[in-house]
Design a protein around this motif. Structure first.
Motif, mmCIF file in Angstrom:
data_model
loop_
_atom_site.group_PDB
_atom_site.id
_atom_site.type_symbol
_atom_site.label_atom_id
_atom_site.label_comp_id
_atom_site.label_asym_id
_atom_site.label_seq_id
_atom_site.Cartn_x
_atom_site.Cartn_y
_atom_site.Cartn_z
ATOM 1 N N SER A 44 87.266 83.257 5.698
ATOM 2 C CA SER A 44 86.928 84.271 4.657
ATOM 3 C C SER A 44 87.974 84.327 3.725
ATOM 4 O O SER A 44 87.545 84.195 2.394
ATOM 5 N N GLN A 92 80.125 89.541 4.097
ATOM 6 C CA GLN A 92 79.649 89.328 5.577
ATOM 7 C C GLN A 92 78.674 90.922 5.745
ATOM 8 O O GLN A 92 77.379 90.672 6.193
ATOM 9 N N ASP A 172 79.549 84.466 2.898
ATOM 10 C CA ASP A 172 80.583 84.690 4.105
ATOM 11 C C ASP A 172 79.930 85.220 5.450
ATOM 12 O O ASP A 172 79.788 86.508 5.468
ATOM 13 N N GLU A 173 79.545 84.498 6.295
ATOM 14 C CA GLU A 173 78.763 84.728 7.286
ATOM 15 C C GLU A 173 77.629 85.968 7.063
ATOM 16 O O GLU A 173 77.719 87.006 7.725
HETATM 17 MG MG LIG Z 1 85.789 86.152 8.217
#
Ligand SMILES: [Mg+2]
Ligand SMILES: Nc1ncnc2c1ncn2[C@@H]1O[C@H](COP(=O)(O)OP(=O)(O)O)[C@@H](O)[C@H]1O
Lengths: 251, 284
Positions: A44, A92, A172-173
């Motif tokens: 990240s 995320q 990010d994810e």
């Molecule tokens: Mg992360």
């Protein structure tokens, strides 16, 4: 293979702790690059330093360069809002803005001076289509975005990010908090979007990296261990850490 | 054995909680009952629609429209000004202040200001007014009330802005919004219910305070007409009427208190309504 964005000796520290250390890597244009690695390895941080969002964290220090469009985005005098506009980030956890669905997508374009209602209408529809959300929300555009399900919120955030027409999309994810169906929807959007955008995707789901990525970057404890074209990377990992990770020996 | 102790402990705590609740509700009911019983008989339309006539304070005709409008002008003006200043302070603290230490110094200063008794603001305002040659006036009263309301509103806004998730601000920055755009378009919307509550707290403190307007706004039997003339206010109307020997006028003091309470009730209900309306966009 052209490079869209390149980090040179990029190091980021939170206080005294280095989250990424001396990362030099080039990301290919109009492809999907997956950054993989165990949690806490700095994925990240790397992603957020590619669009200058990491500096919003208190006490963060950054060294090194990030070359985008043949310029260092960390050079003095660079307009940081312009960098963030051209390099979009999808977080995320989806954070819709506290306004209507329509206003969420129109948020960026309005900032950049698009005021005309018809132009905004058109844009909102186009980006919601691109994010695969249009059919579900076309009759409730004026409802608060907070009323959407989390999977829909993530696609709304995607539409909001696309609406400022970035060149690079950092993810990010983005599917980690979603159900399988929503995950599938986002994944298929990403595959479609790579025609127009360079996509850099952080994931800790190996299946997702295999499925989506053209290029893979493997990180471990803040360091770049290995990177290469997806097929080669998965078929023939060179570093023993990579092999161990792919074999599922640690997460 | 242990079991029995827990039972006793629980019973005791429950009793204490219920007792506290009783104190709170009991005092509210008691206060309301007092002003209702003593004030309601004296309340009439003239109270709300007329200014004091000659001999009003001896029990003759008239009303306290001067104090109602005066209080609205004082508290309304001060609340509007404080709201803008407090919003600026809170937004600065959360979006522009880069040094944590400086921020905590500012917060401490606001907390100290919050605790200063209102008579001190009144005296301070009066001193400044003497210095610049301003008489007791609507303007003077508004300035004193701004000093009184500002710390309450700024700290309340500060606290609600603390609850804004950093991811939300980041989402705005991620499309290239500046800090100012993020503050006004995202943070303000996200904290709207809290900002409205801050508005209520400030207004409530301002309209109910007697000490800070005693010297700075003065008192008059006329309606407010100019920023530079004295104005009446409800708390002082209660105070003056309560201090007379005439029983009818003392009853009017309770009626005035009733009017003041009623106004605060209306404002509270309005705030609740708008607060709920502001909730619908909030991201949790
Ligand atoms: Mg992360
Ligand atoms: N805001 C922060 N403050 C302090 N340390 C942080 C912060 N964010 C991340 N870190 C630390 O930096 C390292 C890398 O974190 P991160 O980039 O989030 O890893 P990943 O995304 O791969 O899980 C971790 O050790 C984490 O504890």
């Amino acid at each position: 293979m052209d490079t869209v964005i390149q980090s040179l000796g990029l190091t980021v520290a939170y206080g005294s702790q280095r989250a990424i250390d001396n990362v030099t890597v080039s990301f290919p244009e109009r492809q999907i690059t997956a950054i993989i690695g165990p949690s806490g390895c700095g994925k990240s941080t790397l992603l957020r330093s590619l669009c200058r969002l990491v500096e919003l964290t208190d006490g963060v220090e950054i060294w090194g360069r990030v070359i985008f469009d043949s310029e260092d985005i960390y050079a003095p005098g660079v307009d940081v809002t312009d960098v963030r506009k051209r390099i979009g980030l999808l977080a995320q956890r989806p954070y819709p803005l506290p306004m209507s669905i329509y206003e969420n997508v129109a948020y960026g374009p309005r900032i950049y001076g698009i005021r005309q209602r018809s132009a905004l209408d058109e844009l909102v529809e186009k980006e919601l289509q691109a994010a695969g959300l249009w059919e579900e929300v076309r009759h409730r555009l004026n409802e608060p975005a907070s009323a959407l399900s989390i999977g829909q919120q993530q696609r709304l955030c995607l539409a909001r990010g696309l609406a400022v027409e970035p060149e690079v999309l950092l993810c990010d994810e983005v599917t980690s908090s979603l159900d399988p169906l929503s995950t599938q929807r986002i994944e298929s959007r990403l595959i479609e979007l790579k025609q127009q955008y360079s996509i850099i995707l952080v994931t800790h789901v190996l299946r997702q990296a295999r499925h989506l990525a053209d290029y893979v970057v493997f990180m471990y404890m803040g360091e770049l261990i290995e990177h290469g074209p997806s097929e080669e990377f998965f078929a023939n990992p060179k570093h023993e850490k990579t092999r161990a990770y792919l074999a599922g020996e640690f997460y | 054995m242990r079991h029995r102790w827990i039972r006793i402990e629980e019973t005791l705590m429950l009793f204490l909680m219920r007792a506290s609740l009783l104190v709170v509700l009991g005092s509210l009911v008691f206060i309301l009952a007092t002003i209702l019983i003593k004030g309601l008989p004296a309340l009439n339309l003239a109270m709300l629609t007329q200014i004091p006539r000659g001999g009003y304070y001896l029990g003759k005709e008239g009303g306290i429209l001067n104090a109602i409008t005066g209080s609205l002008a004082l508290a309304g003006g001060a609340t509007a000004i404080s709201f803008c200043l407090a919003l600026a302070v809170a937004i600065y603290l959360h979006n522009f202040c880069s040094s944590e230490r400086w921020a905590s110094v500012l917060r401490l200063a606001l907390d100290v200001l919050w605790g200063i008794p209102s008579i001190v603001y009144g005296a301070f305002g009066f001193t400044v007014m003497l210095f610049i040659g301003l008489r007791a006036s609507l303007l003077g009263g508004i300035v004193a009330l701004v000093l009184l309301e500002l710390p309450i509103m700024a700290r309340t806004m500060d606290e609600v802005m603390n609850l804004v998730p950093s991811g939300l601000k980041e989402a705005s920055h991620a499309v290239g919004a500046t800090r100012l755009e993020t503050a006004f378009k995202v943070v303000v919307r996200q904290t709207l219910p809290g900002l409205i509550t801050a508005l209520l707290l400030g207004f409530g403190r301002g309209i109910g305070d007697a000490a800070s307007v005693l010297f700075t706004a003065g008192y008059t039997d006329r309606l407010p007409s100019s920023l530079f003339r004295p104005v009446a206010s409800l708390p002082l109307a209660v105070f003056f009427q309560l201090g007379t020997p005439v029983a009818d006028v003392r009853a009017r003091a309770y009626a005035s208190a009733l009017i003041l309470t009623g106004m605060i009730l209306v404002i509270s209900l309005l705030t609740r309504y708008f607060s709920r309306w502001g909730m619908r966009n909030v991201i949790r």
